[in-house]
Every structure is written in structure tokens, then in C-alpha cells.
Design a protein around this motif. Sequence first.
Motif, short mmCIF file in Angstrom:
data_model
loop_
_atom_site.label_atom_id
_atom_site.label_comp_id
_atom_site.label_asym_id
_atom_site.label_seq_id
_atom_site.Cartn_x
_atom_site.Cartn_y
_atom_site.Cartn_z
N TYR A 107 43.38 42.04 41.97
CA TYR A 107 44.19 43.11 42.55
C TYR A 107 44.93 43.94 41.51
N THR A 108 44.63 43.72 40.24
CA THR A 108 45.34 44.46 39.19
C THR A 108 45.23 45.96 39.37
N ASN A 109 44.07 46.43 39.74
CA ASN A 109 43.85 47.88 39.87
C ASN A 109 43.91 48.37 41.31
N ALA A 110 44.32 47.53 42.24
CA ALA A 110 44.49 47.95 43.64
C ALA A 110 45.88 48.55 43.78
N GLU A 111 46.04 49.75 43.28
CA GLU A 111 47.38 50.35 43.15
C GLU A 111 47.82 51.09 44.40
N PHE A 112 46.89 51.46 45.25
CA PHE A 112 47.22 52.16 46.49
C PHE A 112 46.93 51.24 47.67
N ARG A 113 47.57 51.51 48.80
CA ARG A 113 47.46 50.59 49.92
C ARG A 113 46.04 50.47 50.45
N ASP A 114 45.25 51.52 50.32
CA ASP A 114 43.88 51.47 50.82
C ASP A 114 42.87 51.07 49.74
N ASP A 115 43.34 50.73 48.56
CA ASP A 115 42.43 50.30 47.49
C ASP A 115 41.93 48.89 47.75
N PRO A 116 40.62 48.66 47.69
CA PRO A 116 40.14 47.28 47.69
C PRO A 116 40.34 46.67 46.31
N GLY A 117 40.55 45.37 46.27
CA GLY A 117 40.58 44.67 44.99
C GLY A 117 39.17 44.48 44.48
N ALA A 118 39.06 43.86 43.32
CA ALA A 118 37.74 43.58 42.75
C ALA A 118 36.93 42.65 43.64
N ASN A 119 37.61 41.94 44.57
CA ASN A 119 36.94 41.07 45.53
C ASN A 119 36.43 41.84 46.75
N ARG B 212 33.47 29.70 46.05
CA ARG B 212 33.81 30.95 45.38
C ARG B 212 35.22 31.35 45.81
N HIS B 213 36.00 31.89 44.88
CA HIS B 213 37.43 32.08 45.14
C HIS B 213 37.92 33.35 44.46
N TRP B 214 38.81 34.06 45.15
CA TRP B 214 39.44 35.23 44.56
C TRP B 214 40.39 34.81 43.44
N LYS B 215 40.75 35.76 42.57
CA LYS B 215 41.68 35.52 41.46
C LYS B 215 42.77 36.59 41.49
N SER C 61 39.33 21.93 53.17
CA SER C 61 38.29 22.50 54.02
C SER C 61 37.13 23.03 53.20
N PHE C 62 36.00 23.18 53.86
CA PHE C 62 34.82 23.75 53.23
C PHE C 62 34.89 25.27 53.28
N GLY C 63 33.97 25.93 52.57
CA GLY C 63 33.84 27.38 52.63
C GLY C 63 34.33 28.07 51.38
N ASP C 64 33.94 29.33 51.25
CA ASP C 64 34.41 30.17 50.16
C ASP C 64 35.75 30.78 50.53
#
Length: 616
Positions: free
Chosen positions: A264-276, A257-260, A116-119
Motif C-alpha cells: 500500500y506504499t503507493n496507494a495514495e488516493f482512496r480509490d488507488d489499489p495497492g500492489a495486491n 499467499r499473503h499481502w505485505k 485457517s486455510f486459504g490465501d
Amino acid sequence: MRDGRNRLWRGAAAAVMLAALAAGPAEAAEAEAVAAARPAAADQSYYLPMRDGVRLALSLWFPEGGAAGPRRPTILIQTRYGRAGVFAYGEAGRYRELVAQGYVVAVVDTRGSTSSFGDRQVELGPEEIADMDELIRRLRAQPWSNGEVFTTGVSYMADTADLATASTERLTGAVIRQSDFDAYLDLFAPGGVANDFMMSQWGGDTLLRDFGKSSDPAAGLDCRARVEDCPKLWPRLQPVDDDPDFTILRQAMADRRHWKPDDYTNAEFRDDPGANGYSMLGSSPASRLAAIARQAVPVQYWASWMDAGTAQGTLARYRSLPGVPMEVWITAHNHSGEHLTDPFFPGESAPSPAFDEQWRAISGFLARVRAGEPVERVIHYYVLGARAWRTTAQWPPGDVTRTSFYFAPGGGLQRTAPASAGQDLYAVDFSASSGQATRWTTQIGAPAAYGDRREADAALLTYTSPPFEADMELVGTPAVRLFVATATADPAFHAYLEDVAPDGRVTYLTEGLFRAVHRKTAEPGAAPYVQAEPVKTFSRADGRPMPPGETVEVAFPTFPIAALLKKGHRLRLSLAGADASAFRRYSQGRPEAWVVSRSPVHPSSLDVDLRPWKAP
């Protein structure tokens, strides 16, 4: 469309043959094998443009009579693994049976994945979820549709099916198999402990898929770089009918464009956003609870005691949505439901219920919903060690007794609270492991295969009860309550609940993981849904580093379980500070040691739900 499909594959195979013949006879033989393995293509396969112009690859399989036949109900499967493979091999090929029963099966490659197309900046992101509304609406409006749309799927496809039950287009029903209801707590960070194995292995493979590459580095296949590699990547990649030379498919993958996984390495808490910019909870069905409740779509929901946190998430959904019709089946299977993984019977692999019986239950559920019959709220669950099934309308069942086992001298568990003070010292062994085939590997492929844990327990801190005087059913969600002083401010605890037989064999039952910074206990309403007690929010605002050297309470639930504890057997709690097989090491990279208290003031304990066993 059948001639178009044949032209498609002939064109793809021809590209392979020309390139291979130029290279030599070995490559030519490989190309001939690829051509001979031409898949049974869909009846129709095309790109469907969404509201923003992004095109999704869609394949349709029709019952006898095709699109010109009578109006039919639709089964929608949304995948990120490649639609050809899902239909051909998903659920051991049983989607063909749904076609034979009169359903149109529609499989979609989700936005930014495979063909499929899209990011794809996130899995199950807002745009992908919005696509679900449009897909349901568009499928329902097709001239061959009778207006009934169901969703189904296993694993990621189960997540999409569950999220679709929140759609304002309201589904007719859903069959959800092995979903990650809360991706943070049930899979990627159970108890707040990062499952680096799953994130790196699964995340890395999806990244390769979505850029047209093979998972095996030795194969070196790359559809974006070499068109001759494209047909070799079937069923990961499937072009639509009007794309015989893979030109459109390669355009879809060209600049996405794609997440890696590292996002999420530093998304240690449930409400933490990842670098994405996205949190794991936000990509989970649990984040859509209110909408799921409003739509009240009847669902059949499958999980396993031995498959990551799927049983935990299933029971959380059941308890959080009392007004939603929900028929639950909790097995002891691997992720695909084809292999029994009851640790009491390591030599047995035939699933219970058998795979044919599972699919009779699925077909029966779909038929009942179509007939307008009410769906009973019920939990069917398998009992480990008993080869038996039980049924309950609530979790835990209403006639269990919550029973406390207190830590005692000599590594014991006793039913009475301690009358005097004592302590147990433990130096954490960071090489400790739950094994190479566990509940955490089954979503990658290896079914759980827990053997005798006597040797593993020798490196852990263990507490064992006296023998039971009668057969008992352990059924519920156990909880561990520690009063402990630690050497560092950021330790993790891995708690294993086990059965100890009279001959000394130690059998895994369940486990609980917990990173101590999450230890603040919250009111039940503070969590995003009904969680097992003691409730933790896992939010950054509630994070509390441990005060090194000071005794504090650390209490947490394990994963839920149902098991037969036979007369003469004992219950054991084994504590570790690491699981090197899958999980991140904590304790700030330093040595860790615990002082566990067992006293009238600090009564460390294990709480379980028990009731006398009643033979079937």
C-alpha cells in the motif's frame, strides 16, 4: 469433546517436553510452564469447509447443557488474531458472560489467517466477506441453534461484524466496538496523510501471525519450521480437536499467499489499489453502504474521541444510514474500552462508563433486540473535561451555533472577519510530533496520553482566541480554512485544536490532518458516504498539486469532538507540517515554508460548533 481437547494439549505439551529435555534443564522448565498454562479449550473446535473447499477453523463455547441442551442464540466473532486468545482475553474475558447468559459463542479464524486455510492477499477481501454469508447460514442451521445470529467484536472483529450487517443472510443484530468504517480515511490515511506507523507495525505483526511466528524477534518462535514451537504460540495459534500434533495447522500455513504492508506504499488516493490489487476502501464497511441499508440490522456501535478515527467513522455511518436502527456510544477510552484517556484528566484511568456498565449496556441491547423491541436511533457521547454524558438524535446537535474564528495579528483568533491584510510566515519543522502515546498508538496498545502541549506548540504556528466569558460546549466537527502559499507542490497540514487554561496549560482536544493535493472541494453526493464538510473525494482524478508560491484555499475538517470550554479558557489552533511520530513526511523531501494570509480577500479561519454549557 473435553477428552479430545486434553489429548490435544497433552500431545502438544509432550512435543515441547521431548524437545526441551533433549536441549537442557532451562528449556525443560520452560516446557513445564507451557504445559501448566493449558488453556480452557472450546467445547468444540473443528474445520468448517467453505463453498470452494477452503477450511476455516471454528471454535464453539456452549452454555450449560452443551450442544444437546435447548436451542440457543449464537454470537459470531470473526477474528484474524487467533480464536483462543479472542475468547480468553478479548473484552477482558467478557465473552464468557455471554455463554453464561445462554448464548453459543462461535469464534472463527478468518480465511488465510492464523489456523485457517486459504490465501490472504488482502484484509477483509471479497472471499472473506462471502464467507460471512456462509457462516451465518451454517450456524443458523445447526441443531442447537434457535435461528438468531448476532455478530460482535472489537477493532478488526468489529470491522467483520459491521461488514456482516450487509449479509443477505440478515443478522439478528450486531454490537460493533471500535470499527474502522473507512480504513483509508479513519486509520491508514486520515486526510490523505499516510499513517506509515500503523501500516508497518500492524501489518507486519499480522504477517508474522499468519505464518506462525512470534512478534518478538528475540523469541524466534516459528511453528512452520519447528513443531515444538507451535504450542508456545498459543493463543495466536489454536489447533482443532482432531489435530493434536499440529499437523493440519502447519499444512494450513504452508503455502499461503499473503499481502505485505509495502503493497500500500503507493496507494495514495482512496480509490488507488495497492500492489495486491485491492483498495483500502474496498475492504471497509463503508464500501457496503447500500447493502447495509437494505438489511437494516439493528446495531449498537461504540467508538472513542481518542481512538484514531473511530468516532468520525461512527458518525459517518449514523448520518449515512438514516433508516438503520443504531444506538451509538462515543467515549474517551482507549481502543479496548478499559482505560479513560480524557486529556483534561491525565491522572485518571477508570473508564466512563465503567467496563461493567458497558457490558450491561451490551447485554441489555442484545436482550431488547431478541425481544423484538425497537432500537432507538440515538448518540450517547462523553464530553471531554466535564466527566459528563450527553444524548442527541443528530450530529451535530440541533441547537449549536456554527462559529467562525478568523486568524488575527499576533497569533490571535477573532470573531470578526479581518478588515486589513496580513500574513504569517512559517518554516515547517519536520521533527514536530504529537507524542508517543496518542490516538494513533492506542490500536497497537499504548493508550493516548496527551500531556501539556505548551512546549510542542512553541515549534508550531499558533492562533489563540480571547478567554471565553462563559462555559461553552464545543460539540461537532470543526473545520480549518487556510489561504496559504507553500514552497512545494505537495505539503501536508496537521491542525491541533487545543484548550488553553488561565495558568497556561495547553490541553489537546482533537486534530485534523490533510494532504494539500486533495484540496478540491466536492459536492456531498460525490463522496461514497456522508462526510464532514468541506467534503473531499480523495480520488486520484481530483488530485491537485499545489502551485508553489501562489495563495490558494486549503480547507478541511478535523475529527469530531465534544469538550467543555470553561469560562476564562481560550481556544487554540496549532498548525504543523509534519507529525514524525506516525505519519509520512511530504513536501517532496524538500524544506517547506508557508505564507498564511489573513485579509478581507483571504480570511483564514477556524469554524466550530458551540452552545452554552448546561450542567448535568
